[in-house]
Design a protein around this motif. Structure first.
Motif, PDB file in Angstrom:
ATOM      1  N   MET A  34       0.840  -1.194   0.000  1.00 56.31           N
ATOM      2  CA  MET A  34       0.000   0.000   0.000  1.00 56.31           C
ATOM      3  C   MET A  34       0.875   1.244   0.000  1.00 56.31           C
ATOM      4  O   MET A  34       1.375   1.653   1.046  1.00 56.31           O
ATOM      5  CB  MET A  34      -0.931  -0.003   1.211  1.00 56.31           C
ATOM      6  CG  MET A  34      -1.984   1.061   1.091  1.00 56.31           C
ATOM      7  SD  MET A  34      -3.325   0.849   2.246  1.00 56.31           S
ATOM      8  CE  MET A  34      -4.158  -0.588   1.577  1.00 56.31           C
ATOM      9  N   ILE A  75       0.343   4.434  -0.415  1.00 61.44           N
ATOM     10  CA  ILE A  75      -0.064   5.650   0.298  1.00 61.44           C
ATOM     11  C   ILE A  75       0.270   5.533   1.783  1.00 61.44           C
ATOM     12  O   ILE A  75       0.820   6.447   2.397  1.00 61.44           O
ATOM     13  CB  ILE A  75      -1.579   5.891   0.135  1.00 61.44           C
ATOM     14  CG1 ILE A  75      -1.919   6.038  -1.351  1.00 61.44           C
ATOM     15  CG2 ILE A  75      -2.011   7.146   0.883  1.00 61.44           C
ATOM     16  CD1 ILE A  75      -3.402   6.108  -1.602  1.00 61.44           C
ATOM     17  N   ALA A  76      -0.049   4.366   2.356  1.00 64.76           N
ATOM     18  CA  ALA A  76       0.247   4.159   3.770  1.00 64.76           C
ATOM     19  C   ALA A  76       1.756   4.159   3.989  1.00 64.76           C
ATOM     20  O   ALA A  76       2.244   4.679   4.991  1.00 64.76           O
ATOM     21  CB  ALA A  76      -0.362   2.848   4.252  1.00 64.76           C
ATOM     22  N   ALA A  77       2.505   3.617   3.042  1.00 61.17           N
ATOM     23  CA  ALA A  77       3.963   3.605   3.162  1.00 61.17           C
ATOM     24  C   ALA A  77       4.483   5.034   3.258  1.00 61.17           C
ATOM     25  O   ALA A  77       5.343   5.354   4.080  1.00 61.17           O
ATOM     26  CB  ALA A  77       4.590   2.890   1.965  1.00 61.17           C
ATOM     27  N   GLU A  78       3.927   5.899   2.433  1.00 59.65           N
ATOM     28  CA  GLU A  78       4.349   7.295   2.436  1.00 59.65           C
ATOM     29  C   GLU A  78       4.062   7.941   3.790  1.00 59.65           C
ATOM     30  O   GLU A  78       4.854   8.722   4.305  1.00 59.65           O
ATOM     31  CB  GLU A  78       3.618   8.045   1.333  1.00 59.65           C
ATOM     32  CG  GLU A  78       4.563   8.839   0.468  1.00 59.65           C
ATOM     33  CD  GLU A  78       3.834   9.649  -0.570  1.00 59.65           C
ATOM     34  OE1 GLU A  78       2.708   9.266  -0.942  1.00 59.65           O
ATOM     35  OE2 GLU A  78       4.409  10.651  -1.005  1.00 59.65           O
ATOM     36  N   LEU A  79       2.904   7.586   4.354  1.00 55.27           N
ATOM     37  CA  LEU A  79       2.552   8.163   5.658  1.00 55.27           C
ATOM     38  C   LEU A  79       3.452   7.655   6.774  1.00 55.27           C
ATOM     39  O   LEU A  79       3.550   8.264   7.826  1.00 55.27           O
ATOM     40  CB  LEU A  79       1.089   7.866   5.983  1.00 55.27           C
ATOM     41  CG  LEU A  79       0.111   8.779   5.249  1.00 55.27           C
ATOM     42  CD1 LEU A  79      -1.306   8.272   5.381  1.00 55.27           C
ATOM     43  CD2 LEU A  79       0.222  10.211   5.761  1.00 55.27           C
TER      44      LEU A  79
END
Ligand SMILES: Nc1ncnc2c1ncn2[C@@H]1O[C@H](COP(=O)(O)OP(=O)(O)OP(=O)(O)O)[C@@H](O)[C@H]1O
Ligand SMILES: [Mg+2]
Lengths: 358, 241
Positions: free
Chosen positions: A217, A219-223
């Motif tokens: 995922m 997006i979650a990795a970026e967060l």
């Protein structure tokens, strides 16, 4: 109860974080390495030449692509091209600086492939899936073109091929026509063990986790603070490094000479991808299963079938091989994305409780 | 259900200083008013949940806090400083973690790896040592593993450490996600948990809960207080589950 973890309590995190935390696994690895060391002296030259050497050389590329596709979720059809970069880099390096040991050059050729891989990996920041597959396919075709059209790469050899020169280690020939098959095998094996160790270290640490996070995922990795750019380019770099070393091994220790334009063609890129899928995406041991499958199947069909009285020609065998590999790949993609590695796990799970399943 | 373990003593439930405050925030998408004049604060070390029925504005609120959206009115103050527009990965380093409304875990990774991923920003050893998995890389890995194990104990998820989270039931996944969010901060820092239908999970895990409905705040307080609030009961009863 041959295989179990009961009674093996970890008293510190370092032990629990070991790559093979279960004692039987460690013993298993030691046995496999021991067998691998004596194997070349037990089998015929034919098996050594047609199965074991290509298996070792290619397994490094399959691990490389598994890092990119299995661990990071980025597809690539340029693996053979990156292997070619490694092979030509090694050839140029050893002909320009013959006094440096070939083993160093085989390893160093990985850096050239890594640089090319990062360059062609740049589009992965914007595109995924099929589009990325097409972009890496373009890389494959461009590299294949370069291997044929830039004669400097093969030292203006009129045949257009790499001719692997004689190189020695402690006075013993390890590449070139006079090198013993067993010696070549052991050198390859050394590379495979070393590279596998490096790859497992990497996938079990911070960098490996950020790859898998990007895969699962983004997006979650970026967060979590993972920079997608760094993670993806790092995956391309490491993956291509492995492909480059594999290419150098493939030409210098297995083929002994090659027209890279034909050897490192799109067909090989596909075979490496199929090996990743058949073996199991995101699994080191699966990379070996997958490689064994794509290397051994053609030989078994070509020479095994006639031996038991089934008459098939080499060309027919070739086609059957592609059909089997293709069908199996599609089947696994749909039914079991963890490939042969999953079967291996199930078997271990069964052994863990055997003979008392309840 | 959730025992406060000794290492959770730092949680300092609802007693910490205000870390982040949302002041009279309104957010519109064209004509749609997603958030109307909402204010609340988040204190250091607490687990704060935002709940509410469909379309209540939870996602929009979270996105404002994380810097994905910038509200038209009101502002968000973080550690006494008004927030400018931020990029998502900068939000992660600012000490605010979030969990997603729909579980956004790394499905193929184990519970342990998911939570360890929360430590990414605090880990610095480079490629060379990572390749060798020795020296500084191993020391760093062990140091963060200790912190992660504290979180695992706190959330009582020891038994699922090595299981890929995709195979876990929803409630446990939510717990792992909270663990990952907790791991982002050095100590048991601030977390915003966000849940929609499953009120039970929020109630177990949070220190304080904000309830939104139609973009407005209708309740704010400890789980027990919020659960008993008539407006909350009405809001949730009015929603098909
Ligand atoms: N990007 C957008 N563009 C236009 N309208 C939006 C957008 N995002 C949200 N909205 C609207 O804003 C309101 C609040 O939406 P939001 O997604 O924040 O609610 P939610 O509480 O997360 O709902 P749910 O429980 O369904 O996820 C809704 O009316 C929604 O339709
Ligand atoms: Mg929402």
């Amino acid at each position: 109860m041959f295989y179990r973890e009961t009674g093996q309590f970890k008293t510190n995190y370092a032990d629990d974080m070991a790559i093979f935390p279960i004692r039987q696994d460690r013993i298993g690895i030691a046995i496999i390495i021991a067998i691998a060391l004596i194997l070349p002296f037990m089998v015929s030259d034919f098996v050594l030449k047609t199965i074991l050497l290509p298996f070792l050389a290619l397994s490094v590329a399959v691990i490389g692509l598994n890092i990119l596709t299995g661990y990071t979720g980025l597809i690539s059809l340029g693996s053979a091209g990156f292997m070619g970069v490694g092979a030509y880099a090694c050839y140029k390096l050893t002909t320009l600086f013959p006094e440096v040991n070939i083993i160093i050059w085989i390893f160093a050729s990985g850096f050239f492939a890594a640089a090319v891989g990062v360059f062609f990996g740049l589009p992965s920041l914007r595109i995924k899936g099929l589009y990325l597959a097409v972009a890496t396919l373009a890389a494959q075709f461009f590299l294949q073109w370069a291997f044929v059209r830039i004669p400097w790469l093969f030292n203006y050899n009129p045949s257009g091929a790499i001719e692997v020169p004689l190189r020695t280690l402690f006075g013993m020939p390890i590449t070139g026509p006079t090198a013993e098959l067993e010696v070549k095998y052991l050198i390859c094996l050394g590379f495979v063990i070393g590279m596998t160790w490096l790859a497992s270290n990497l996938v079990h640490g911070r960098i490996g986790r950020s790859w898998m996070a990007v895969r699962d995922m983004d997006i979650a990795a970026e967060l979590m603070g993972i920079k997608l750019l760094n993670a993806k380019l790092m995956a391309f770099a490491v993956s291509s490094f492995f492909c480059g070393v594999s290419g150098a091994l493939f030409v210098f220790l297995y083929l002994g000479g090659a027209e890279a334009g034909t050897e490192f063609a799109i067909r090989l890129s596909f075979l490496i991808l199929f090996a990743v899928i058949i073996g199991g995406t995101g699994s080191m041991i699966g990379s070996f299963f997958g490689t064994a499958f794509i290397v051994a199947l053609p030989t078994i069909l070509k020479f095994g079938a006639p031996a038991i009285g089934i008459a098939i020609t080499g060309a027919t065998a070739e086609k059957i091989v592609l059909m089997i590999i293709g069908a199996l790949t599609i089947y696994l993609l749909i039914v079991e994305p963890h490939g042969l590695a999953r079967l291996w796990q199930i078997m271990k799970q069964k052994l863990r409780v055997w003979p008392f399943p309840y | 259900m959730l025992h406060v373990s000794p290492n959770a003593a730092t949680t300092g439930i609802a007693k910490g200083e205000v870390l982040l405050s949302v002041e009279n925030v309104s957010l519109r998408f064209g004509g749609v008013k997603a958030i109307s004049d909402v204010s609340f604060d988040i204190r250091k070390g607490e687990v704060r949940a935002i709940i509410g029925p469909n379309g209540a504005g939870k996602t929009s609120m979270l996105n404002c806090i994380n810097g994905f959206y910038f509200p038209q009115e009101g502002h968000i103050t973080y550690k006494g400083v008004r927030r400018q527009k931020v990029r998502p990965h900068e939000a992660a380093s600012s000490g605010i973690a979030r969990t997603f409304q729909n579980v956004a875990l790394f499905k193929g990774m184990t519970t342990l790896d998911n939570i360890m991923t929360g430590r990414t920003l605090k880990m610095h050893t480079g490629l060379f040592w990572q390749l060798l998995r020795h020296g500084p890389a191993m020391r760093e890995e062990i140091e963060h593993r200790r912190k992660v194990e504290d979180i695992i104990d706190f959330l009582e998820i020891q038994a699922i450490r090595k299981i890929p989270v995709g195979k876990l039931p929803y409630g446990l996944q939510k717990r792992v996600e909270l663990g990952r969010a907790l791991a982002v901060n050095q100590t048991f820092g601030t977390t915003i948990a966000l849940i929609e239908h499953d009120m039970g999970v929020v109630m177990d895990l949070s220190d304080r809960v904000v309830v939104l409905e139609y973009g407005r705040k209708i309740a704010d307080g400890t789980p027990d207080v919020v659960k008993a609030d008539q407006k909350v009961i009405d809001a949730y009863l009015g929603v098909a589950h």
